[in-house]
Design a protein around this motif. Sequence first.
Motif, short mmCIF file in Angstrom:
data_model
loop_
_atom_site.label_atom_id
_atom_site.label_comp_id
_atom_site.label_asym_id
_atom_site.label_seq_id
_atom_site.Cartn_x
_atom_site.Cartn_y
_atom_site.Cartn_z
N ALA A 94 -1.40 -2.69 -15.98
CA ALA A 94 -0.94 -2.10 -17.24
C ALA A 94 0.52 -1.66 -17.12
O ALA A 94 1.32 -1.86 -18.04
N LYS A 95 0.87 -1.06 -15.97
CA LYS A 95 2.26 -0.63 -15.77
C LYS A 95 3.18 -1.83 -15.64
O LYS A 95 4.34 -1.79 -16.07
N LEU A 96 2.66 -2.90 -15.05
CA LEU A 96 3.47 -4.10 -14.89
C LEU A 96 3.77 -4.73 -16.26
O LEU A 96 4.90 -5.15 -16.52
N VAL A 97 2.78 -4.75 -17.12
CA VAL A 97 2.98 -5.26 -18.48
C VAL A 97 4.03 -4.42 -19.20
O VAL A 97 4.92 -4.93 -19.89
N ARG A 120 6.42 -2.75 -17.84
CA ARG A 120 7.72 -3.07 -17.25
C ARG A 120 8.27 -4.39 -17.80
O ARG A 120 9.46 -4.51 -18.10
N MET A 121 7.39 -5.38 -17.96
CA MET A 121 7.83 -6.68 -18.46
C MET A 121 8.31 -6.58 -19.91
O MET A 121 9.16 -7.36 -20.34
N ASN A 122 7.77 -5.61 -20.64
CA ASN A 122 8.14 -5.46 -22.04
C ASN A 122 9.39 -4.60 -22.23
O ASN A 122 9.93 -4.52 -23.33
N ASN A 123 9.81 -3.93 -21.17
CA ASN A 123 10.99 -3.06 -21.26
C ASN A 123 12.26 -3.86 -21.00
O ASN A 123 12.29 -4.67 -20.07
N PRO A 124 13.32 -3.64 -21.78
CA PRO A 124 14.59 -4.31 -21.50
C PRO A 124 15.10 -3.91 -20.12
O PRO A 124 14.98 -2.75 -19.73
N GLU A 125 15.65 -4.85 -19.40
CA GLU A 125 16.11 -4.59 -18.03
C GLU A 125 17.49 -3.93 -18.06
O GLU A 125 18.36 -4.30 -18.84
N ARG A 180 9.59 6.06 -13.72
CA ARG A 180 9.41 4.61 -13.63
C ARG A 180 9.88 4.03 -12.31
O ARG A 180 9.66 2.85 -12.04
N GLY A 181 10.54 4.84 -11.49
CA GLY A 181 11.01 4.33 -10.21
C GLY A 181 12.35 3.61 -10.30
O GLY A 181 12.75 2.91 -9.39
N LEU A 223 0.87 -1.17 0.00
CA LEU A 223 0.00 0.00 0.00
C LEU A 223 0.91 1.22 0.00
O LEU A 223 1.57 1.51 1.00
N THR A 224 0.97 1.93 -1.13
CA THR A 224 2.01 2.94 -1.29
C THR A 224 1.54 4.11 -2.13
O THR A 224 0.50 4.03 -2.80
N THR A 225 2.30 5.19 -2.09
CA THR A 225 2.01 6.35 -2.95
C THR A 225 2.73 6.23 -4.29
O THR A 225 2.55 7.04 -5.18
N TYR A 226 3.60 5.21 -4.42
CA TYR A 226 4.46 5.11 -5.61
C TYR A 226 3.87 4.16 -6.64
O TYR A 226 3.54 3.02 -6.31
N ASP A 227 3.74 4.65 -7.88
CA ASP A 227 3.15 3.81 -8.92
C ASP A 227 4.10 3.61 -10.11
O ASP A 227 3.67 3.29 -11.20
N GLY A 228 5.41 3.84 -9.90
CA GLY A 228 6.38 3.57 -10.96
C GLY A 228 6.42 2.09 -11.27
O GLY A 228 6.29 1.25 -10.36
N ASP A 229 6.58 1.72 -12.54
CA ASP A 229 6.50 0.31 -12.89
C ASP A 229 7.61 -0.51 -12.24
O ASP A 229 7.44 -1.69 -11.95
N GLU A 230 8.75 0.11 -11.95
CA GLU A 230 9.84 -0.63 -11.29
C GLU A 230 9.47 -0.94 -9.84
O GLU A 230 9.77 -2.04 -9.34
#
Length: 209
Positions: free
Chosen positions: A136-139, A141-146, A204-205, A86-93
């Motif tokens: 949606a943000k998780l998807v 993140r998964m599609n972004n190169p690490e 993105r965090g 439970l957080t204020t942060y919504d960056g995909d990382e």
Amino acid sequence: MSQSATIRVLLVDDHAIVRQGLAAMIENEPDMTVVGQAGNGQEAIACYRQLQPDITLMDLRMPHMSGVDATIAICAEFTNARIIVLTTYDGDEDIYRALRAGAKGYLLKDAEPEALLNAIHIVHSGQQYIPSEVAAKLVQRMNNPELSDREREVIHLMVDGLSNHDIGVALNITESTVKFHVNRILSKLGVSDRTQAVVTALKRGLAKL
């Protein structure tokens, strides 16, 4: 577990006023009770060991030990732990790291009270709770190169405003090697210059001010 069983909740947040507000809301529910509160990740682990709650509401960024590190430690020791971030942060990382650590739910603090209570019931029943906007943000993140560990170090120093020369000195690598890493970062983040890279990394965090 019978229908009449009370859901025992542990609250973890470094702001006492947040914990008090959550506690008042949860205690108002006939099938929930707050069994403990912690102000940082280290306290969270100690409280979890002692109380072994049904649900833990975990903030992400706290002093001494983060919510992600506390979640990793608790889930390593208690494989059936049911933790909702439970957080204020919504960056995909942030989302990615919390769920990879073992969290079963992710909710933003500006969510409606009904959403939080619903999340507690859903996770308590053994399911995951991930709102559509978080998914949606998780998807994404998964599609972004690490980024590699070295690239993460470089982007942190870029956020701090260091030049390529200063980054090289800080990391004990040549300036040409720094330029190579910077170009790789720009490519992976899909941006064309350092300023955009810094903005994207913060959004993105990947890095924090």
